[in-house]
Motif scaffolding. Sequence first.
Motif, PDB file in Angstrom:
ATOM      1  N   HIS A 151      48.564  35.457  57.555  1.00 40.26           N
ATOM      2  CA  HIS A 151      50.005  35.624  57.339  1.00 40.26           C
ATOM      3  C   HIS A 151      50.226  35.518  55.841  1.00 40.26           C
ATOM      4  CE1 HIS A 151      50.897  35.097  61.654  1.00 40.26           C
ATOM      5  NE2 HIS A 151      49.824  34.346  61.608  1.00 40.26           N
ATOM      6  N   CYS A 152      50.776  36.570  55.235  1.00 43.15           N
ATOM      7  CA  CYS A 152      50.786  36.674  53.778  1.00 43.15           C
ATOM      8  C   CYS A 152      52.157  36.994  53.210  1.00 43.15           C
ATOM      9  CB  CYS A 152      49.826  37.779  53.335  1.00 43.15           C
ATOM     10  SG  CYS A 152      48.200  37.687  54.083  1.00 43.15           S
ATOM     11  N   VAL A 153      52.303  36.639  51.932  1.00 43.34           N
ATOM     12  CA  VAL A 153      53.471  37.017  51.147  1.00 43.34           C
ATOM     13  C   VAL A 153      52.981  37.339  49.747  1.00 43.34           C
ATOM     14  CG1 VAL A 153      54.010  34.613  50.502  1.00 43.34           C
ATOM     15  CG2 VAL A 153      55.800  36.374  50.403  1.00 43.34           C
ATOM     16  N   SER A 154      53.612  38.313  49.114  1.00 44.90           N
ATOM     17  CA  SER A 154      53.384  38.637  47.706  1.00 44.90           C
ATOM     18  C   SER A 154      54.758  38.791  47.070  1.00 44.90           C
ATOM     19  CB  SER A 154      52.579  39.931  47.565  1.00 44.90           C
ATOM     20  OG  SER A 154      52.290  40.184  46.207  1.00 44.90           O
ATOM     21  N   VAL A 155      54.987  38.055  45.972  1.00 47.88           N
ATOM     22  CA  VAL A 155      56.299  38.001  45.331  1.00 47.88           C
ATOM     23  C   VAL A 155      56.140  38.309  43.843  1.00 47.88           C
ATOM     24  CG1 VAL A 155      58.269  36.485  44.797  1.00 47.88           C
ATOM     25  CG2 VAL A 155      57.048  36.239  46.977  1.00 47.88           C
ATOM     26  N   PRO A 156      56.967  39.197  43.295  1.00 44.43           N
ATOM     27  CA  PRO A 156      56.905  39.462  41.854  1.00 44.43           C
ATOM     28  C   PRO A 156      57.503  38.292  41.071  1.00 44.43           C
ATOM     29  CG  PRO A 156      58.737  40.657  42.800  1.00 44.43           C
ATOM     30  CD  PRO A 156      58.015  39.994  43.947  1.00 44.43           C
ATOM     31  N   LEU A 157      56.929  38.016  39.901  1.00 40.43           N
ATOM     32  CA  LEU A 157      57.415  36.969  39.008  1.00 40.43           C
ATOM     33  C   LEU A 157      57.667  37.547  37.630  1.00 40.43           C
ATOM     34  CD1 LEU A 157      54.745  34.167  39.726  1.00 40.43           C
ATOM     35  CD2 LEU A 157      57.027  34.350  40.750  1.00 40.43           C
ATOM     36  N   THR A 158      58.695  37.052  36.969  1.00 38.87           N
ATOM     37  CA  THR A 158      58.889  37.364  35.559  1.00 38.87           C
ATOM     38  C   THR A 158      58.149  36.300  34.739  1.00 38.87           C
ATOM     39  OG1 THR A 158      60.949  36.099  35.519  1.00 38.87           O
ATOM     40  CG2 THR A 158      61.132  38.478  35.924  1.00 38.87           C
ATOM     41  N   ALA A 159      58.024  36.547  33.460  1.00 45.21           N
ATOM     42  CA  ALA A 159      57.379  35.583  32.555  1.00 45.21           C
ATOM     43  C   ALA A 159      58.250  35.455  31.302  1.00 45.21           C
ATOM     44  CB  ALA A 159      55.968  36.021  32.210  1.00 45.21           C
ATOM     45  N   GLY A 160      59.445  34.910  31.494  1.00 48.05           N
ATOM     46  CA  GLY A 160      60.344  34.700  30.380  1.00 48.05           C
ATOM     47  C   GLY A 160      61.289  35.850  30.097  1.00 48.05           C
ATOM     48  N   GLY A 161      61.235  36.884  30.901  1.00 47.45           N
ATOM     49  CA  GLY A 161      62.121  38.039  30.692  1.00 47.45           C
ATOM     50  C   GLY A 161      62.763  38.456  31.995  1.00 47.45           C
ATOM     51  N   THR A 162      63.031  39.751  32.104  1.00 43.99           N
ATOM     52  CA  THR A 162      63.659  40.263  33.327  1.00 43.99           C
ATOM     53  C   THR A 162      62.760  41.244  34.072  1.00 43.99           C
ATOM     54  OG1 THR A 162      64.752  42.026  32.078  1.00 43.99           O
ATOM     55  CG2 THR A 162      66.007  39.975  32.423  1.00 43.99           C
ATOM     56  N   GLU A 163      61.619  41.594  33.475  1.00 47.26           N
ATOM     57  CA  GLU A 163      60.688  42.530  34.109  1.00 47.26           C
ATOM     58  C   GLU A 163      59.560  41.774  34.799  1.00 47.26           C
ATOM     59  OE1 GLU A 163      61.108  45.896  34.322  1.00 47.26           O
ATOM     60  OE2 GLU A 163      63.055  45.367  33.468  1.00 47.26           O
ATOM     61  N   PRO A 164      59.034  42.307  35.911  1.00 48.54           N
ATOM     62  CA  PRO A 164      57.899  41.636  36.549  1.00 48.54           C
ATOM     63  C   PRO A 164      56.692  41.624  35.624  1.00 48.54           C
ATOM     64  CG  PRO A 164      58.306  43.784  37.573  1.00 48.54           C
ATOM     65  CD  PRO A 164      59.400  43.548  36.584  1.00 48.54           C
ATOM     66  N   ALA A 165      55.982  40.497  35.630  1.00 46.13           N
ATOM     67  CA  ALA A 165      54.784  40.342  34.806  1.00 46.13           C
ATOM     68  C   ALA A 165      53.597  39.852  35.634  1.00 46.13           C
ATOM     69  CB  ALA A 165      55.047  39.357  33.663  1.00 46.13           C
ATOM     70  N   GLN A 166      53.879  39.180  36.736  1.00 49.61           N
ATOM     71  CA  GLN A 166      52.858  38.600  37.595  1.00 49.61           C
ATOM     72  C   GLN A 166      53.306  38.728  39.045  1.00 49.61           C
ATOM     73  OE1 GLN A 166      52.764  34.514  36.188  1.00 49.61           O
ATOM     74  NE2 GLN A 166      51.129  34.970  34.747  1.00 49.61           N
ATOM     75  N   THR A 167      52.403  38.376  39.939  1.00 48.75           N
ATOM     76  CA  THR A 167      52.772  38.198  41.343  1.00 48.75           C
ATOM     77  C   THR A 167      52.206  36.875  41.814  1.00 48.75           C
ATOM     78  OG1 THR A 167      50.830  39.325  42.222  1.00 48.75           O
ATOM     79  CG2 THR A 167      52.815  40.671  41.883  1.00 48.75           C
ATOM     80  N   LEU A 168      52.898  36.281  42.753  1.00 51.83           N
ATOM     81  CA  LEU A 168      52.415  35.080  43.413  1.00 51.83           C
ATOM     82  C   LEU A 168      52.269  35.426  44.880  1.00 51.83           C
ATOM     83  CD1 LEU A 168      53.509  31.448  43.029  1.00 51.83           C
ATOM     84  CD2 LEU A 168      53.450  32.484  45.291  1.00 51.83           C
ATOM     85  N   GLY A 169      51.123  35.117  45.428  1.00 54.34           N
ATOM     86  CA  GLY A 169      50.882  35.401  46.830  1.00 54.34           C
ATOM     87  C   GLY A 169      50.399  34.175  47.562  1.00 54.34           C
ATOM     88  N   GLY A 170      50.526  34.220  48.861  1.00 54.52           N
ATOM     89  CA  GLY A 170      50.006  33.163  49.707  1.00 54.52           C
ATOM     90  C   GLY A 170      49.445  33.775  50.981  1.00 54.52           C
ATOM     91  N   MET A 171      48.333  33.182  51.468  1.00 57.18           N
ATOM     92  CA  MET A 171      47.752  33.619  52.748  1.00 57.18           C
ATOM     93  C   MET A 171      47.426  32.377  53.560  1.00 57.18           C
ATOM     94  SD  MET A 171      44.280  35.701  53.891  1.00 57.18           S
ATOM     95  CE  MET A 171      44.497  37.012  52.735  1.00 57.18           C
ATOM     96  N   PHE A 172      47.950  32.352  54.777  1.00 52.10           N
ATOM     97  CA  PHE A 172      47.748  31.244  55.698  1.00 52.10           C
ATOM     98  C   PHE A 172      47.257  31.835  57.011  1.00 52.10           C
ATOM     99  CE2 PHE A 172      51.016  30.447  52.637  1.00 52.10           C
ATOM    100  CZ  PHE A 172      50.709  29.178  52.156  1.00 52.10           C
ATOM    101  N   VAL A 173      46.189  31.276  57.570  1.00 52.86           N
ATOM    102  CA  VAL A 173      45.584  31.872  58.757  1.00 52.86           C
ATOM    103  C   VAL A 173      45.881  31.070  60.005  1.00 52.86           C
ATOM    104  CG1 VAL A 173      43.739  33.035  57.492  1.00 52.86           C
ATOM    105  CG2 VAL A 173      43.356  30.743  58.361  1.00 52.86           C
ATOM    106  N   THR A 174      45.953  31.808  61.107  1.00 47.60           N
ATOM    107  CA  THR A 174      46.055  31.215  62.424  1.00 47.60           C
ATOM    108  C   THR A 174      45.007  31.889  63.299  1.00 47.60           C
ATOM    109  OG1 THR A 174      47.729  32.830  63.116  1.00 47.60           O
ATOM    110  CG2 THR A 174      48.531  30.717  62.252  1.00 47.60           C
ATOM    111  N   ARG A 175      44.657  31.220  64.367  1.00 51.73           N
ATOM    112  CA  ARG A 175      43.763  31.834  65.339  1.00 51.73           C
ATOM    113  C   ARG A 175      44.497  32.934  66.080  1.00 51.73           C
ATOM    114  NH1 ARG A 175      40.946  26.430  67.771  1.00 51.73           N
ATOM    115  NH2 ARG A 175      39.765  25.956  65.893  1.00 51.73           N
TER     116      ARG A 175
END
Length: 179
Positions: A151-175
């Motif tokens: 189960h995943c998410v990917s989110v855009p991040l800014t780095a001091g401005g208004t434009e995306p510079a990075q992404t933060l993601g998470g993955m969590f597993v279930t059976r």
Amino acid sequence: MTAGSFATGERAKRITEEPQIIEVPEHPSVIELHAYLERIRGDREMPDRADINPSEIARLLPNMIIAEAVNGGEDFRVRLFGTKLVELLGEERTGKLLSEFAEEGGAFSSDNPEAVQRRWLFVTQKAFFGRKPVFLKVPFAASGRLYLIGHCVSVPLTAGGTEPAQTLGGMFVTRADPA
């Protein structure tokens, strides 16, 4: 491998299908991470990397990835690759480009490395260029048997401005539910 193989430390060997984009998160940890990022985002279009306080999401960090855009989002360099992701995927990816994933004998090296790279780039670029979170589910299988769901998410991040510079993601597993 059995349905509980990940819990005993064995690694997933291949992904059998493409990720499934979903409208809203289903896993409690994805919901929690998304809610945190929404809170720090406030009235801005995207959260800023500097506003993330690791102590507030310490429980989620082992399942997270932070990737920095390279060449305007053509590729991404991994700045953080959580320990649970390393355990699951069998490859330390911190410092690597997404285009380098699965090239050095990781868990998916027997799978098509280009397919692994395409999956990661697709999801990351969709969040980055779309300027909004992307939620998905990723099936894992071995010996033709589905046994985990990522189960995943990917989110855009800014780095001091208004434009995306990075992404933060998470993955969590279930059976996976037995069929």
